[in-house]
Scaffold this motif. Structure first.
Motif, mmCIF file in Angstrom:
data_model
loop_
_atom_site.group_PDB
_atom_site.id
_atom_site.type_symbol
_atom_site.label_atom_id
_atom_site.label_comp_id
_atom_site.label_asym_id
_atom_site.label_seq_id
_atom_site.Cartn_x
_atom_site.Cartn_y
_atom_site.Cartn_z
ATOM 1 N N PHE A 19 -6.589 -5.981 -17.501
ATOM 2 C CA PHE A 19 -7.178 -4.874 -18.244
ATOM 3 C C PHE A 19 -6.184 -3.743 -18.505
ATOM 4 C CE2 PHE A 19 -9.815 -1.095 -18.851
ATOM 5 C CZ PHE A 19 -10.751 -1.556 -19.763
ATOM 6 N N THR A 20 -5.424 -3.345 -17.485
ATOM 7 C CA THR A 20 -4.478 -2.237 -17.652
ATOM 8 C C THR A 20 -3.463 -2.532 -18.751
ATOM 9 O OG1 THR A 20 -4.733 -1.647 -15.323
ATOM 10 C CG2 THR A 20 -2.776 -0.805 -16.447
ATOM 11 N N ASP A 21 -2.932 -3.753 -18.745
ATOM 12 C CA ASP A 21 -1.967 -4.150 -19.775
ATOM 13 C C ASP A 21 -2.634 -4.215 -21.145
ATOM 14 O OD1 ASP A 21 -0.142 -4.487 -17.676
ATOM 15 O OD2 ASP A 21 -0.593 -6.621 -17.492
ATOM 16 N N ALA A 22 -3.830 -4.792 -21.183
ATOM 17 C CA ALA A 22 -4.505 -5.043 -22.460
ATOM 18 C C ALA A 22 -4.837 -3.745 -23.194
ATOM 19 C CB ALA A 22 -5.777 -5.864 -22.233
ATOM 20 N N ILE A 23 -5.365 -2.739 -22.462
ATOM 21 C CA ILE A 23 -5.745 -1.502 -23.163
ATOM 22 C C ILE A 23 -4.507 -0.746 -23.651
ATOM 23 C CG2 ILE A 23 -7.956 -1.318 -21.965
ATOM 24 C CD1 ILE A 23 -6.734 0.952 -20.274
ATOM 25 N N THR A 24 -3.391 -0.886 -22.922
ATOM 26 C CA THR A 24 -2.154 -0.246 -23.374
ATOM 27 C C THR A 24 -1.617 -0.932 -24.623
ATOM 28 O OG1 THR A 24 -1.628 0.394 -21.105
ATOM 29 C CG2 THR A 24 0.186 0.409 -22.700
ATOM 30 N N ASP A 57 0.969 1.285 -9.588
ATOM 31 C CA ASP A 57 2.306 0.931 -10.073
ATOM 32 C C ASP A 57 2.221 0.332 -11.475
ATOM 33 O OD1 ASP A 57 4.722 -0.644 -10.536
ATOM 34 O OD2 ASP A 57 5.188 -0.426 -8.414
ATOM 35 N N ARG A 58 1.300 -0.624 -11.671
ATOM 36 C CA ARG A 58 1.164 -1.270 -12.979
ATOM 37 C C ARG A 58 0.680 -0.274 -14.031
ATOM 38 N NH1 ARG A 58 2.752 -5.748 -16.007
ATOM 39 N NH2 ARG A 58 3.080 -6.677 -13.942
ATOM 40 N N MET A 59 -0.189 0.644 -13.655
ATOM 41 C CA MET A 59 -0.599 1.677 -14.605
ATOM 42 C C MET A 59 0.612 2.500 -15.035
ATOM 43 S SD MET A 59 -3.522 4.655 -14.193
ATOM 44 C CE MET A 59 -2.783 5.295 -12.686
ATOM 45 N N ASP A 60 1.472 2.845 -14.084
ATOM 46 C CA ASP A 60 2.676 3.586 -14.431
ATOM 47 C C ASP A 60 3.590 2.755 -15.331
ATOM 48 O OD1 ASP A 60 4.516 6.026 -13.712
ATOM 49 O OD2 ASP A 60 5.774 4.241 -13.488
#
Length: 535
Positions: A173-178, A280-283
């Motif tokens: 999800f974090t990668d996809a929305i970015t 970390d992944r969000m950053d």
């Protein structure tokens, strides 16, 4: 014509004050830290203690009750507690779209009533009580309507006005929305339109899901336990000079046992390692976004704001608790073990866990309490602000601010006007104050007190003093400049000040429609069809 700046508002979900490198954490957040180093870091920024009340307040520049989300998504029968955005408030997107901006959202909405993730057929996004981002000023939307989701296998995703299916194999999800947000920005730049992007993460909200390589980066980091980690973060904060005074750290929460007494140390360390991996992944994703802005020649004239919607989350993930409201099978048919099962390592798609109170106590260092509460641990977030063409590096600032201040700040930065009427509805006056002078290191003093209420937990911050209480407990008074960790209750020595602040709080609560929690709770339980209330 002078080019108008773009605006990107990034919201983390359930991230505590101490979870960034720039606020003392061992978690690797170089991209957010870089924005703070080259811009402004506000260390006394406040949210509204819970996910959707903060989001409603952030979007409208109104306190949650005035925005319609005095509690959560359940409709309790009054305008202050209808559970979705009211029509007498306008969102940042509605203001900026009227001013000619392209308005974009990617991520978590959660200001549109309740949804049952076990019964998709009951979902009616777009109906009166379930307004979508597209109905509240956003030109584009990609993400979730409700409050949480499986990071690898989300139960209900939308793009613009339609539900979309995702393939779980390579989805996160974090990668996809970015990635989706970057695509939206590219379209806006191609059309030569200034844009407002609201990037609303679900990280690091439960469930604990992360890429294996990110978790591996924190393998062994938390084997020293929560006591040592919390102490180390506090010492780092002091070394960085984040605050006026080197306040004493609050004691370990009374419900948390010493690390030495923990019988599942490896499992507990793995929970915090997974949580750290999510931050970390969000950053990393923010780094990807920054790189895209630079590639598109937009970085220098984009105001970027980053903050969290509440303090660290102490909720225990029980199989018959919050977990019961989410699917226990992935979209490709794999069984999910729901709940905090000791010695089952979290992180992969077939787990559904939370990091629980001991680690939330670490996230909120050096403060007391957690999400849900309005003591400092529940409502404190760093605010990182960066805009190379708008202001330079200014270092940490300690002035007290609130999420209601975000909308007026954005309006001043963009030159957009505050709408007085929208769709035939008169809009309430905004309740916040612009922070641009504070970002620019100019003299800035807040004119109005800041008010808080959630589930009967209540507070008012006026200048250096804060009056606060737990639900059904006595009021406490603290000098926040001298004692922000709220260890020395001075109410008996300053009763006149306390009485005046109580009066101001009660006036605000009456005006905003705050409901006595002893009355609101039975209404909530009835709406949820529950006999007991979790959290």
């Amino acid at each position: 014509m002078t080019r108008r700046p773009n605006v990107i508002l990034i919201l983390a979900d359930d991230m505590g004050f101490a979870d960034l490198g720039c606020t003392g954490s061992e978690i690797q957040t170089p991209n957010i830290d870089g924005l703070a180093r080259d811009g402004a870091l506000l260390t006394s920024m406040y949210n509204c203690a819970r996910c959707c009340p903060t989001r409603a307040s952030l979007l409208t520049g109104l306190y949650p009750h005035d925005a319609g989300v005095g509690h959560m998504g359940a409709n309790l029968g009054t305008p202050a507690y209808q559970g979705f955005l009211r029509n007498d408030g306008a969102t940042i997107a509605e203001h900026l779209r009227d001013a000619g901006y392209r308005t974009l959202m990617s991520g978590k909405w959660h200001v549109a009533g309740d949804f049952d993730a076990r019964d998709y057929d009951s979902w009616r996004p777009g109906e009166v009580e379930h307004p979508t981002p597209r109905q509240r000023g956003f030109d584009r939307f990609y993400g979730i309507m409700d409050g949480a989701t499986h990071f690898f296998s989300p139960h209900y995703m939308m793009e613009d006005d339609s539900r979309v299916q995702v393939v779980p194999d390579d989805f996160y999800f974090t990668d996809a929305i970015t990635d989706k947000a970057i695509g939206m920005i590219e379209d806006s730049v191609e059309d030569e339109k200034p844009f407002f992007l609201y990037l609303a993460h679900t990280a690091p909200h439960w469930p604990l899901h992360a890429h294996p390589e990110d978790i591996a980066r924190y393998d062994g980091v938390y084997s020293k336990g929560w006591d040592a980690t919390r102490t180390a973060r506090h010492e780092t904060m002091n070394a960085k000079g984040l605050f006026h005074t080197q306040w004493d750290i609050s004691a370990r929460d009374k419900d948390v046992h010493p690390w030495q007494a923990e019988t599942h140390q490896d499992w507990e360390a793995s929970k915090m390692a997974t949580y750290a991996a999510m931050v970390d992944r969000m950053d990393q994703s923010i780094g990807t976004l920054i790189a895209a802005l630079k590639r598109l020649d937009q970085f220098d004239d984009t105001l970027i704001l980053f903050l969290s919607d509440n303090g660290g989350c102490a909720e225990f993930m029980a199989e018959d608790g919050w977990a019961q409201f989410y699917p226990d099978v992935t979209q490709d048919g794999r069984k999910i073990t729901m709940g905090n099962v000791p010695d089952l390592r979290p992180g992969n798609a077939q787990t559904f866990q939370s990091y629980d109170k001991p680690w939330a106590n670490v996230s909120n260092a050096p403060f007391r309490l957690f999400k849900h509460y309005v003591h400092e641990g529940g409502i404190s977030t760093p605010l990182v602000a960066h805009w190379p063409k708008g202001f330079g590096a200014r270092g940490p600032a300690q002035a007290a601010c609130h999420v209601v201040d975000i909308l007026p700040t954005i309006l001043e930065a963009t030159g957009a006007s505050y709408l007085k009427e929208l769709g035939g509805h008169e809009i309430q006056p905004m309740q916040g104050e612009s922070l641009l002078d504070l970002f620019r290191d100019h003299a800035w003093d807040r004119e109005q007190p800041i008010f808080f209420e959630h589930e009967g937990n209540a507070a008012i911050r006026q200048g250096q003093f804060k009056l606060v209480r737990l639900h059904d407990h006595d009021w406490e008074l603290y000098d926040i400049e001298a004692d922000r960790t709220e260890l020395n209750n001075i109410i008996k020595g300053d009763e006149a000040r306390a009485r005046d602040m109580i009066r101001q709080y009660e006036d605000w609560a009456a005006k905003s429609g705050v409901m006595d929690w002893n009355i609101a709770l039975p209404k909530l339980l009835k709406a949820w069809g529950m006999e007991t209330h979790e959290g």
